[in-house]
Design a protein around this motif. Structure first.
Motif, short mmCIF file in Angstrom:
data_model
loop_
_atom_site.label_atom_id
_atom_site.label_comp_id
_atom_site.label_asym_id
_atom_site.label_seq_id
_atom_site.Cartn_x
_atom_site.Cartn_y
_atom_site.Cartn_z
N VAL A 118 -0.12 6.01 -7.88
CA VAL A 118 0.75 5.65 -6.75
C VAL A 118 0.07 4.58 -5.88
O VAL A 118 0.73 3.66 -5.39
CB VAL A 118 1.04 6.91 -5.91
CG1 VAL A 118 1.82 6.57 -4.66
CG2 VAL A 118 1.78 7.94 -6.75
N SER A 119 -1.26 4.68 -5.73
CA SER A 119 -1.96 3.76 -4.81
C SER A 119 -2.30 2.42 -5.46
O SER A 119 -2.77 1.52 -4.79
CB SER A 119 -3.27 4.40 -4.34
OG SER A 119 -4.11 4.63 -5.46
N ASN A 120 -2.05 2.27 -6.77
CA ASN A 120 -2.47 1.04 -7.45
C ASN A 120 -1.38 -0.03 -7.37
O ASN A 120 -0.66 -0.32 -8.32
CB ASN A 120 -2.83 1.35 -8.92
CG ASN A 120 -3.61 0.22 -9.57
OD1 ASN A 120 -3.66 -0.89 -9.03
ND2 ASN A 120 -4.19 0.48 -10.72
N HIS A 121 -1.28 -0.63 -6.17
CA HIS A 121 -0.19 -1.57 -5.92
C HIS A 121 -0.29 -2.83 -6.78
O HIS A 121 0.72 -3.40 -7.17
CB HIS A 121 -0.15 -1.95 -4.44
CG HIS A 121 -0.02 -0.75 -3.55
ND1 HIS A 121 1.09 0.05 -3.55
CD2 HIS A 121 -0.89 -0.18 -2.68
CE1 HIS A 121 0.92 1.05 -2.70
NE2 HIS A 121 -0.28 0.94 -2.17
N TYR A 142 -3.70 12.64 -12.08
CA TYR A 142 -5.09 12.22 -12.26
C TYR A 142 -6.04 13.31 -11.78
O TYR A 142 -5.66 14.17 -10.98
CB TYR A 142 -5.34 10.90 -11.51
CG TYR A 142 -4.50 9.77 -12.08
CD1 TYR A 142 -4.90 9.11 -13.24
CD2 TYR A 142 -3.29 9.40 -11.48
CE1 TYR A 142 -4.11 8.09 -13.79
CE2 TYR A 142 -2.51 8.38 -12.02
CZ TYR A 142 -2.93 7.74 -13.18
OH TYR A 142 -2.15 6.75 -13.72
N LYS A 143 -7.32 13.22 -12.30
CA LYS A 143 -8.32 14.25 -12.01
C LYS A 143 -8.51 14.48 -10.51
O LYS A 143 -8.78 15.59 -10.08
CB LYS A 143 -9.68 13.84 -12.60
CG LYS A 143 -9.81 14.09 -14.08
CD LYS A 143 -11.22 13.71 -14.55
CE LYS A 143 -11.22 13.48 -16.05
NZ LYS A 143 -12.25 12.52 -16.47
N ASP A 144 -8.37 13.41 -9.72
CA ASP A 144 -8.58 13.56 -8.27
C ASP A 144 -7.31 14.03 -7.54
O ASP A 144 -7.27 14.09 -6.32
CB ASP A 144 -9.05 12.23 -7.67
CG ASP A 144 -8.05 11.11 -7.88
OD1 ASP A 144 -6.94 11.37 -8.39
OD2 ASP A 144 -8.36 9.96 -7.53
N GLY A 145 -6.27 14.37 -8.30
CA GLY A 145 -5.06 14.95 -7.69
C GLY A 145 -3.97 13.94 -7.37
O GLY A 145 -2.87 14.33 -6.96
N GLU A 146 -4.26 12.65 -7.58
CA GLU A 146 -3.22 11.65 -7.27
C GLU A 146 -2.09 11.70 -8.31
O GLU A 146 -2.31 12.03 -9.48
CB GLU A 146 -3.84 10.24 -7.25
CG GLU A 146 -2.85 9.20 -6.75
CD GLU A 146 -3.51 7.85 -6.46
OE1 GLU A 146 -4.74 7.72 -6.50
OE2 GLU A 146 -2.72 6.92 -6.20
N GLY A 147 -0.89 11.39 -7.87
CA GLY A 147 0.26 11.39 -8.76
C GLY A 147 0.41 10.07 -9.50
O GLY A 147 -0.17 9.05 -9.12
N ALA A 148 1.19 10.11 -10.60
CA ALA A 148 1.42 8.91 -11.40
C ALA A 148 2.90 8.54 -11.38
O ALA A 148 3.77 9.41 -11.50
CB ALA A 148 0.99 9.14 -12.85
N ILE A 149 3.15 7.24 -11.26
CA ILE A 149 4.51 6.71 -11.45
C ILE A 149 4.63 6.38 -12.94
O ILE A 149 3.74 5.75 -13.51
CB ILE A 149 4.72 5.44 -10.61
CG1 ILE A 149 4.53 5.74 -9.13
CG2 ILE A 149 6.11 4.84 -10.88
CD1 ILE A 149 4.44 4.49 -8.27
N MET A 150 5.72 6.85 -13.54
CA MET A 150 5.95 6.53 -14.96
C MET A 150 6.83 5.29 -15.03
O MET A 150 7.84 5.21 -14.32
CB MET A 150 6.66 7.70 -15.65
CG MET A 150 5.84 8.98 -15.65
SD MET A 150 6.89 10.41 -15.90
CE MET A 150 7.17 10.30 -17.65
N MET A 151 6.44 4.35 -15.87
CA MET A 151 7.21 3.12 -16.00
C MET A 151 7.51 2.86 -17.47
O MET A 151 6.74 3.26 -18.35
CB MET A 151 6.45 1.94 -15.39
CG MET A 151 6.13 2.13 -13.92
SD MET A 151 5.33 0.67 -13.18
CE MET A 151 6.75 -0.35 -12.77
#
Ligand SMILES: CC(C)(COP(=O)(O)OP(=O)(O)OC[C@H]1O[C@@H](n2cnc3c(N)ncnc32)[C@H](O)[C@@H]1OP(=O)(O)O)[C@@H](O)C(=O)NCCC(=O)NCCS
Length: 155
Positions: A118-121, A142-151
């Motif tokens: 999410v944070s990888n603009h 991700y391992k650190d708990g961040e969410g992923a946008i699927m594209m």
């Protein structure tokens, strides 16, 4: 597949398939990019599909890579893409993605998908500019708990 191309910002790069001695440079780039992969996994993915692992070289040095895998549904998936931080923003990522699309088209693959933090603009913008559209979200991916946008993109 050795191809020499110029990026939009005039950097000349050679695109070629990954070879095992490239793993050291791939891991250097991956470490500074915080992608969470390890050498054994990259070598395993290479063994599974050698044609899906491409590197970009500038003046004899690997400065970026892209790794494709095939999903169980038979789609393509961008497992990882990264560019040496000293060469970012000059079009290497776009050239790598275009080469990946050509590889998928040659195999008559209909879709390509990926996940992005999410944070990888920067990466998100790159994917949008290359025709990817969001189609889902995976919390805590991700391992650190961040969410992923699927594209996903139609090839
Ligand atoms: C994401 C990454 C591969 C992009 O590679 P790159 O070679 O720098 O990208 P390019 O120069 O080809 O730029 C492509 C597009 O990305 C976007 N972009 C690139 N750098 C940017 C920046 N600093 N700020 C905002 N957008 C940016 C722009 O949309 C750009 O297109 P434009 O130049 O037409 O505006 C690179 O930043 C990287 O290695 N990041 C660390 C690893 C990573 O996050 N990988 C993706 C997750 S797997």
């Amino acid at each position: 597949m050795d191809v020499v191309v110029s990026t939009a910002k005039g950097i000349t790069i050679k695109l070629r398939h990954f070879e095992k001695p490239d793993i050291r440079r791939v891991m250097e780039i991956e470490d500074e990019s915080f992608l969470d992969g390890d050498a054994a996994l990259y070598l395993e993915l290479y063994e599974e599909w050698p044609g899906g692992f491409l590197v970009a070289e500038n003046e004899g040095k690997v400065i970026g890579f892209v790794v494709l895998v095939l999903t169980p549904e038979g789609d393509g998936r961008v497992f990882a893409i990264a560019v040496d931080s000293r060469y970012r923003g000059v079009g290497v990522g776009k050239v790598l993605l275009k080469a990946a699309f050509n590889t998928l088209r040659k195999r008559k693959i209909g879709f390509v998908r990926l996940e992005v933090r999410v944070s990888n603009h920067v990466a998100h913008r790159l994917y949008r500019s290359m025709g990817f559209m969001e189609f889902g979200f995976i919390p805590f991916y991700y391992k650190d708990g961040e969410g992923a946008i699927m594209m996903r993109k139609v090839m």
